[in-house]
Design an enzyme around this catalytic site. Sequence first.
Site, PDB file in Angstrom:
ATOM      1  CE  LYS A 118      -3.871  -2.362   2.242  1.00 54.08           C
ATOM      2  NZ  LYS A 118      -4.650  -2.637   3.473  1.00 54.08           N
ATOM      3  CD  GLN A 155      -3.569  -4.122   6.612  1.00 54.96           C
ATOM      4  OE1 GLN A 155      -3.718  -3.062   6.024  1.00 54.96           O
ATOM      5  NE2 GLN A 155      -3.897  -5.274   6.074  1.00 54.96           N
ATOM      6  CG  ASP A 165      -9.593  -0.205   5.051  1.00 53.73           C
ATOM      7  OD1 ASP A 165      -9.370  -0.483   3.863  1.00 53.73           O
ATOM      8  OD2 ASP A 165      -8.890  -0.579   5.996  1.00 53.73           O
TER       9      ASP A 165
HETATM   10  N1  GUN Z   1      -6.696  -6.889   6.236  1.00 53.17           N
HETATM   11  C1  GUN Z   1      -6.932  -7.576   5.094  1.00 53.17           C
HETATM   12  N2  GUN Z   1      -7.535  -6.791   4.200  1.00 53.17           N
HETATM   13  C2  GUN Z   1      -7.677  -5.584   4.756  1.00 53.17           C
HETATM   14  C3  GUN Z   1      -8.214  -4.351   4.302  1.00 53.17           C
HETATM   15  O1  GUN Z   1      -8.703  -4.195   3.179  1.00 53.17           O
HETATM   16  N3  GUN Z   1      -8.176  -3.333   5.201  1.00 53.17           N
HETATM   17  C4  GUN Z   1      -7.665  -3.478   6.438  1.00 53.17           C
HETATM   18  N4  GUN Z   1      -7.670  -2.411   7.249  1.00 53.17           N
HETATM   19  N5  GUN Z   1      -7.149  -4.591   6.896  1.00 53.17           N
HETATM   20  C5  GUN Z   1      -7.162  -5.649   6.048  1.00 53.17           C
END
Ligand code: GUN
Length: 300
Positions: free
Chosen positions: A52, A96, A119
Amino acid sequence: MTLLDGKQIAAEIRAELRTQIEAIVATGRRAPKLAIVIVGHNPASETYVANKLKACAEVGICAEKIAFEDSITEAQLLEEVAKLNADNDIDGYIVQLPLPSHINEQTILSAIDYRKDVDGLTPENVGRTVQGLPSIVSATPRGISELLSRYHIATEGKHVVVIGRSNIVGKPMAILLMQRPYLTLPRLSAAAVGNATVTICHSKTSNLKQICLTADIIIVAAGSPALVTADMVREGATVIDVGITRVEDANSPKGYRLAGDVDFDAVAPKCAFITPVPGGVGPMTIVSLLQNTLQAYNKQ
Ligand code: GUN
């Protein structure tokens, strides 16, 4: 059979984002800024976060990683969330997942200012999506919508079977597919996602095979390698595989490989369209986060 090349489409969208952000910065405004909160040292999470951050750098989004040890308490993490909510330099942020078991994920997600929730996981954003209001949509359903649109795969009047009922993928995906197009997502490039007839299946569904055999489109986000087999898919169907389970593989330099939820080799020959793993949905999820960050920035 056409492979839905998420890697390629994501690269195209990143190029579009880079152009848009360059144009913003050229007017003298600051670049959009994303913060990524990570707790502990989950190897998969560390990889996702690194990807990311790299994607942000590529398009000109300023990104900051904020890392905490597993020992952080829920109360301390809530304080950090409050700081990020109040920080006017940060347009959006994500926490996350997963979080360590002593921290209630829902408590943390609910504390995020929905305008910064890139998100799309706060109850506010999910509720807005359900009610057809402009909202930030969680990254994977947004990415899948974009992928379908850019390949001109219409969902209107189609029977879409979503396997998996998670808050992050299954539920919001089903909502986007069933509702009228353009309500919550910004206008996508080509065909609109929506107006589908949606069936949601999950681990307690008793006749999964029979239901899948009636699907025009199957979207599987169950985290169960090779769950979807060739006998469950009808000729000409479209199959979207969200699964990315790490399975041990002594032949791989990393010691593991990523396994999708679809028995790809057997299913692919029957499909009109199918996503590979990796290189299908994964890159689209990351680029959606960038799009959501720009969306949050533009709303400020
Ligand atoms: N863990 C796995 N996929 C995601 C996501 O799209 N966002 C977040 N915050 N954690 C994750």
